[in-house]
Design an enzyme around this catalytic site. Structure first.
Site, PDB file in Angstrom:
ATOM      1  N   HIS A  62      42.246  43.859  39.818  1.00  0.00           N
ATOM      2  CA  HIS A  62      43.219  42.707  40.078  1.00  0.00           C
ATOM      3  C   HIS A  62      44.535  43.146  38.710  1.00  0.00           C
ATOM      4  CE1 HIS A  62      41.341  40.121  42.528  1.00  0.00           C
ATOM      5  NE2 HIS A  62      40.413  39.642  41.683  1.00  0.00           N
ATOM      6  N   GLU A 102      37.761  43.519  38.476  1.00  0.00           N
ATOM      7  CA  GLU A 102      38.736  42.888  37.563  1.00  0.00           C
ATOM      8  C   GLU A 102      39.761  43.791  37.260  1.00  0.00           C
ATOM      9  OE1 GLU A 102      38.545  39.990  37.564  1.00  0.00           O
ATOM     10  OE2 GLU A 102      36.563  39.238  37.851  1.00  0.00           O
TER      11      GLU A 102
END
Length: 314
Positions: A228, A225
């Site tokens: 990202h 994550e």
């Protein structure tokens, strides 16, 4: 050269993705599969704010220019982290030790200090990267809640039910909560509103101790994550044989799950061997253990002067 300027419709199509929990009904398989809702959240944000498409196109243009120039990070980026814990049960109120274990994993994974880094196959040894970004736990905020599980609507980041982000232009905010629905976490890409910026993770996939459960018990959900958050796409480009905007990652036909046996061949043109051990695939925690040099350059580009996260400094 890949075109980086997209129409709103094409951009939405590129980044729309399905919650893994909806792809396979729970009764169809007892196997746990990684579920990341980052692109689903991005799609919703762009529908609510069409100008986000333009901002992200500008980020793509700047990123490509920065990568080509070779003038990226001149020193190590240090990221302050605030962890926001939302809990209904005692188990969800994860300990400081569990939180620190997650920070430790990020520091290992982003600095090629993870013990499985040397497991990278010889075919990819020339492109495996030490990203050189460190993370420091600044503070932990906690709030008791009656919310049973949280959705991907950013409600955990708002004062009504959750905890608002702390100075998001200079701090990485992470939320630990019960996500439910088969979602392990999601992140906001560069370009989104500062009021919702950060990374959200299920408390059972946060760190390496305490409440974590296999196969997502090695802290790699956060590594994925945060990737990202630093502008990395899923390695398969969220489309059949799609593009992740990185030149040294093989073309994947789709996401991979579990721990695929090596070599795992793509069905795309040329049938390349897929980089299933890349953090931006969907494999189990023990199956992912590398970033590529191209991904490193892409992440570094957001921190230079004029980059989307330049306020974090270099």
């Amino acid at each position: 050269m890949k075109k980086i300027f997209l129409s709103a419709a094409a951009f939405l199509m590129l980044f729309s993705c399905q919650n893994d929990a909806t792809e396979t009904a729970p009764e169809a398989s007892a196997t746990l599969r990684r579920g990341c809702a980052s692109h689903e959240v991005l799609t919703a944000q762009m529908k609510a704010d069409p100008s986000l498409v333009l901002r992200m196109n500008k980020i793509e243009a700047f990123t490509e220019k920065a990568m080509l120039s070779g003038r990226l990070v001149n020193g190590k980026v240090e990221i302050p982290v605030v962890v926001n814990v939302l809990y209904r049960t005692t188990a969800e109120n994860i300990s400081l030790a569990q939180i620190q274990s997650q920070i430790d994993v990020l520091n290992k994974d982003f600095n090629a200090a993870n013990s499985d880094y040397n497991s990278v196959p010889a075919a990819f040894s020339g492109v495996k990267a030490n990203v050189g970004i460190t993370f420091v736990l600044q503070s932990v905020k906690r709030r008791s809640t009656t919310t049973t599980s949280w959705s991907t609507d950013d409600s955990m980041k708002k004062s009504a039910l959750g905890i608002v982000p702390t100075t998001p232009t200079t701090v990485l905010n992470m939320w630990s909560c019960n996500m439910g629905g088969g979602i392990l976490g999601y992140a906001q890409f560069p370009g989104g509103a500062s009021s919702t910026d950060g990374v959200v993770m299920d408390s059972n996939a946060f760190g390496t101790t305490g409440t974590v459960t296999a196969p997502f018990n090695l802290g790699r959900t956060a590594t994925h994550e945060v990737g990202h958050w630093m502008n990395l796409r899923h390695i398969w480009g969220d489309a059949t044989c799609g593009s992740d905007y990185v030149s040294d990652t093989p073309t994947h036909n789709t996401s991979n799950y579990g721990v695929p046996a090596y070599p795992h061949y793509s069905t795309c043109t040329g049938t390349p061997v897929e980089m299933t051990m890349n953090y931006m695939d969907y494999t189990d925690d023990r199956g992912m253990y590398m970033f590529s040099n191209g991904q490193k350059s892409r992440m570094a580009a957001i921190f230079v002067s004029g980059g989307a996260r330049a306020s974090f400094g270099i």
